[in-house]
Enzyme design. Structure first.
Site, PDB file in Angstrom:
ATOM      1  N   HIS A 202      21.474   0.362  67.903  1.00 18.34           N
ATOM      2  CA  HIS A 202      22.718   1.066  68.203  1.00 18.34           C
ATOM      3  C   HIS A 202      22.612   1.836  69.516  1.00 18.34           C
ATOM      4  O   HIS A 202      21.846   2.798  69.609  1.00 18.34           O
ATOM      5  CB  HIS A 202      23.001   2.017  67.026  1.00 18.34           C
TER       6      HIS A 202
ATOM      7  N   HIS B  93      29.543   4.719  75.902  1.00 21.67           N
ATOM      8  CA  HIS B  93      30.164   4.809  74.573  1.00 21.67           C
ATOM      9  C   HIS B  93      31.616   5.248  74.567  1.00 21.67           C
ATOM     10  O   HIS B  93      32.395   4.852  73.706  1.00 21.67           O
ATOM     11  CB  HIS B  93      29.354   5.737  73.658  1.00 21.67           C
TER      12      HIS B  93
HETATM   13 CA    CA Z   1      29.608   0.985  69.169  1.00 21.80          CA
END
Ligand code: CA
Length: 326
Positions: A36, A78
């Site tokens: 992630h 992000h």
């Molecule tokens: Ca993501």
């Protein structure tokens, strides 16, 4: 003689089919581990360094969140904002919008490359979100494009012989549309140039916006493996519709957990319902330094991946998840 040849060919074809079936079964039972934002538990998220470190941990996929620059370069970052992961407010102090925030979309690729990336922090008090992670403001890290990251991963696949995939997410497509930009189309074209075109090309394409992901399948006619991300309880009612265009769902893990009774976790019907519709389930996000209701990371991993039977997970700590699964 001719008949014998036909029989031989049939036997060979059959053997191959059996091997394929065996391989498919192995794939189905194997859990998918997604790094992630890279190895973001150890290095600032979405930096090349975090991606290289993640690569060395050998997850199945490395994730890329994508936002377009002013000159339409998909940046690996992000959020649509820059101020909580970079030094933009000191380098370009006059470039904030009325809401006080700095937007990726207002800067060219060249300008974005001048910024220093740091561990994520709270813009109000300056404190980093995860106090035990890489120290904020230390080191020298930069933003990069989707193309640069694909070349890192494909290059490492060549030099190491591994086959690690990519897992791109287009962020906030409606914000991009409002600013006259088609992030889905731009991203799909780049993926295609780099050989990611079908479900067998080691690329999973994800998005929270259901309308846009449906458009990716139906209007933009992508043949990639598509994952519909989910965040809110009411979205579980949409599952049958999701199955008309997506191959999997990516729910928040709290949508899977129900409650603990006598020391045993009970689950919602989400994973079972998704599996009955043929959808894979990749849940987010497993963090060894943010356990929530779990007493250990081992319990967190085993409960979701084994007991709840999800097919894969996003984690900031791919090394720890892989070690527990072993
Ligand atoms: Ca993501």
């Amino acid at each position: 003689m001719k008949n014998l040849l036909v029989v031989l060919i049939l036997v060979l074809v059959n053997c191959k089919n059996n091997d394929n079936v065996k391989q498919d079964l192995m794939q189905q039972t194997k859990k998918v581990v997604v790094a992630h934002r890279g190895a973001s538990g150890y290095l600032p998220e979405h930096t090349m360094e975090a991606k290289a470190m993640a690569y060395a941990m050998k997850p199945n996929y490395i994730e890329q969140d994508l936002v377009l620059s002013k000159d339409d370069v998909p940046m690996v970052v992000h959020d649509i904002y820059l101020d909580d992961v970079t030094d933009v407010s000191s380098k370009f102090s006059d470039r904030k919008r009325e809401d006080g925030r700095y937007y990726v979309i207002d800067f060219t690729f060249e300008e974005l490359q001048q910024l220093q990336v740091t561990e994520r922090f709270n813009t109000k008090n300056g404190e980093q979100y995860y106090p035990n992670r890489f120290p904020k403001g230390k080191g020298s890290f930069r933003l990069h494009s989707l193309q640069q990251e694909i070349e890192l991963i494909q290059g490492l696949n060549k030099s190491t012989g591994n086959t690690i995939g990519i897992y791109p997410e287009i962020k906030n497509p409606s914000f991009h549309h409002k600013n006259g930009k088609d992030i889905a189309k731009i991203t799909l074209d780049i993926l295609s140039e780099y050989g990611y075109k079908t479900k067998s090309d080691n690329c999973i394409f994800q998005c929270f916006d259901a309308k846009e992901l449906e458009r990716v399948r139906k209007e933009l006619q992508s043949e990639l493996f598509l994952v519909q991300l989910m965040e809110f309880p009411e979205e579980t009612k949409q599952l049958t519709h999701f199955a008309t265009y997506a191959d999997g769902i990516g729910p928040w893990y709290k949508q899977i957990m129900d409650k603990k009774i006598d020391g045993t976790w009970k689950f919602t019907s989400l994973v079972k319902d998704a599996h009955e519709l043929g959808l894979k389930v990749h849940t987010y996000t497993l963090r060894a330094d943010q356990l929530g209701d779990f007493s250990s990371f081992e319990e967190n991993v085993n409960t979701l991946l084994l007991d709840a039977n999800v097919d894969g997970c996003f984690t900031d700590f791919p090394d720890k998840v892989l070690a527990i699964l072993k």
